[in-house]
Write a protein that holds these residues in place. Structure first.
Motif, PDB file in Angstrom:
ATOM      1  N   ALA A  50       3.625  -0.701   3.747  1.00 14.28           N
ATOM      2  CA  ALA A  50       3.495   0.606   3.093  1.00 14.28           C
ATOM      3  C   ALA A  50       4.851   1.123   2.657  1.00 14.28           C
ATOM      4  O   ALA A  50       5.840   0.979   3.373  1.00 14.28           O
ATOM      5  N   THR A  51       4.854   1.742   1.480  1.00 13.77           N
ATOM      6  CA  THR A  51       6.072   2.338   0.928  1.00 13.77           C
ATOM      7  C   THR A  51       6.120   3.845   1.172  1.00 13.77           C
ATOM      8  O   THR A  51       6.932   4.528   0.564  1.00 13.77           O
ATOM      9  N   TYR A  52       5.284   4.335   2.044  1.00 11.71           N
ATOM     10  CA  TYR A  52       5.265   5.762   2.400  1.00 11.71           C
ATOM     11  C   TYR A  52       5.073   6.644   1.170  1.00 11.71           C
ATOM     12  O   TYR A  52       5.810   7.579   0.935  1.00 11.71           O
ATOM     13  N   GLY A  53       4.071   6.320   0.402  1.00 13.30           N
ATOM     14  CA  GLY A  53       3.764   7.079  -0.803  1.00 13.30           C
ATOM     15  C   GLY A  53       3.766   6.177  -2.017  1.00 13.30           C
ATOM     16  O   GLY A  53       3.975   4.965  -1.913  1.00 13.30           O
ATOM     17  N   CYS A  54       3.529   6.800  -3.154  1.00 19.48           N
ATOM     18  CA  CYS A  54       3.372   6.025  -4.393  1.00 19.48           C
ATOM     19  C   CYS A  54       4.607   6.099  -5.289  1.00 19.48           C
ATOM     20  O   CYS A  54       4.505   5.937  -6.497  1.00 19.48           O
ATOM     21  N   ASN A  55       5.767   6.332  -4.678  1.00 20.03           N
ATOM     22  CA  ASN A  55       7.009   6.375  -5.433  1.00 20.03           C
ATOM     23  C   ASN A  55       7.990   5.365  -4.824  1.00 20.03           C
ATOM     24  O   ASN A  55       8.927   5.742  -4.132  1.00 20.03           O
ATOM     25  N   PRO A  56       7.766   4.074  -5.074  1.00 18.11           N
ATOM     26  CA  PRO A  56       8.614   3.063  -4.439  1.00 18.11           C
ATOM     27  C   PRO A  56      10.061   3.169  -4.901  1.00 18.11           C
ATOM     28  O   PRO A  56      10.337   3.494  -6.059  1.00 18.11           O
ATOM     29  N   SER A  57      10.970   2.889  -3.983  1.00 16.96           N
ATOM     30  CA  SER A  57      12.393   2.933  -4.314  1.00 16.96           C
ATOM     31  C   SER A  57      12.915   1.521  -4.574  1.00 16.96           C
ATOM     32  O   SER A  57      12.308   0.525  -4.162  1.00 16.96           O
ATOM     33  N   CYS A  72       0.843  -1.197   0.000  1.00 16.28           N
ATOM     34  CA  CYS A  72       0.000   0.000   0.000  1.00 16.28           C
ATOM     35  C   CYS A  72       0.876   1.244   0.000  1.00 16.28           C
ATOM     36  O   CYS A  72       2.067   1.169   0.271  1.00 16.28           O
ATOM     37  N   GLU A  73       0.251   2.382  -0.254  1.00 16.32           N
ATOM     38  CA  GLU A  73       0.978   3.647  -0.181  1.00 16.32           C
ATOM     39  C   GLU A  73       1.202   4.063   1.272  1.00 16.32           C
ATOM     40  O   GLU A  73       2.304   4.371   1.675  1.00 16.32           O
ATOM     41  N   GLY A  74       0.129   4.119   2.036  1.00 12.53           N
ATOM     42  CA  GLY A  74       0.187   4.701   3.366  1.00 12.53           C
ATOM     43  C   GLY A  74       0.077   3.695   4.488  1.00 12.53           C
ATOM     44  O   GLY A  74      -0.430   2.578   4.329  1.00 12.53           O
ATOM     45  N   ILE A  75       0.534   4.128   5.641  1.00 11.61           N
ATOM     46  CA  ILE A  75       0.543   3.313   6.847  1.00 11.61           C
ATOM     47  C   ILE A  75      -0.860   2.840   7.219  1.00 11.61           C
ATOM     48  O   ILE A  75      -1.075   1.663   7.497  1.00 11.61           O
ATOM     49  N   ILE A  79       0.735  -8.260  -3.890  1.00 13.53           N
ATOM     50  CA  ILE A  79      -0.482  -7.609  -4.363  1.00 13.53           C
ATOM     51  C   ILE A  79      -0.275  -6.110  -4.238  1.00 13.53           C
ATOM     52  O   ILE A  79      -0.069  -5.595  -3.138  1.00 13.53           O
ATOM     53  N   ILE A  80      -0.284  -5.407  -5.351  1.00 11.55           N
ATOM     54  CA  ILE A  80      -0.111  -3.961  -5.348  1.00 11.55           C
ATOM     55  C   ILE A  80      -1.482  -3.331  -5.154  1.00 11.55           C
ATOM     56  O   ILE A  80      -2.387  -3.528  -5.967  1.00 11.55           O
ATOM     57  N   ALA A  81      -1.630  -2.561  -4.069  1.00 11.49           N
ATOM     58  CA  ALA A  81      -2.918  -1.947  -3.729  1.00 11.49           C
ATOM     59  C   ALA A  81      -2.740  -0.459  -3.446  1.00 11.49           C
ATOM     60  O   ALA A  81      -3.189   0.055  -2.434  1.00 11.49           O
ATOM     61  N   TYR A  82      -2.061   0.217  -4.353  1.00 10.83           N
ATOM     62  CA  TYR A  82      -1.902   1.663  -4.210  1.00 10.83           C
ATOM     63  C   TYR A  82      -3.251   2.350  -4.429  1.00 10.83           C
ATOM     64  O   TYR A  82      -4.197   1.741  -4.930  1.00 10.83           O
ATOM     65  N   ASP A  83      -3.316   3.632  -4.098  1.00 14.38           N
ATOM     66  CA  ASP A  83      -4.560   4.389  -4.222  1.00 14.38           C
ATOM     67  C   ASP A  83      -5.048   4.420  -5.674  1.00 14.38           C
ATOM     68  O   ASP A  83      -4.268   4.295  -6.618  1.00 14.38           O
TER      69      ASP A  83
END
Length: 161
Positions: free
Chosen positions: A61-68, A46-49, A84-88
């Motif tokens: 969570a990757t702390y946003g939608c810009n994974p490193s 996910c993006e957020g916590i 499973i990618i579940a970004y916003d």
């Protein structure tokens, strides 16, 4: 340590960020909740916590939608059976999902990869844990990393939803 600043949406601006992090924390070096995920699990990214917490005990969570690259390598060290990618479900989330797919491909990920797009403008917290798990089972799409168009799938689904 992180603090959710968004107790009233109108306060969240560039001057008042949604989250405040401890000084010295570099988000691109950390994956929230990864230390609790067992080896060979199905990891929900996910993006957020708070989305990760709502998703499941296997939510990270990757702390946003810009994974490193660093975050992806940390996730892969868990040898996940499936990711499973579940970004916003907004354009930044879709763009981040495509980037995540490209990073997994570059790291030669061999497990199962799935993508889920929630209805536009809705995130995991909006629908809650039980509804998310049900939605996940009914709407996840398998991504074949060997396909040259794998990274384009999130945008195609988003544009056609």
């Amino acid at each position: 340590m992180v603090c959710n600043w968004e107790y009233r949406k109108q306060l969240v601006t560039k001057q008042n960020p949604k989250y405040l992090y401890s000084s010295g924390v570099k988000k691109s070096n950390v994956v929230f909740n990864l230390h609790r995920v067992p080896e060979k699990a199905n990891i929900i990214v996910c993006e957020g916590i708070f989305n990760a917490i709502t998703a499941s005990k296997l939510g990270v969570a990757t702390y946003g939608c810009n994974p490193s690259v660093n975050q992806v390598k940390q996730i892969l060290r868990k040898n996940p059976e499936n990711i499973i990618i579940a970004y916003d479900s907004d354009l930044p989330g879709v763009t981040g999902s495509s980037k995540f797919i490209n990073l997994l491909k570059a790291e030669n990920f061999k497990g199962g990869l799935y993508y889920i797009l929630l209805p536009k403008g809705v995130d995991i917290n909006d629908i809650g844990h039980k509804n998310f798990l049900r939605y996940l089972e009914e709407h996840k799409v398998k991504i074949i990393l060997s396909s040259p168009f794998a990274h384009e799938l999130p945008k195609l689904i988003f544009d056609n939803s």
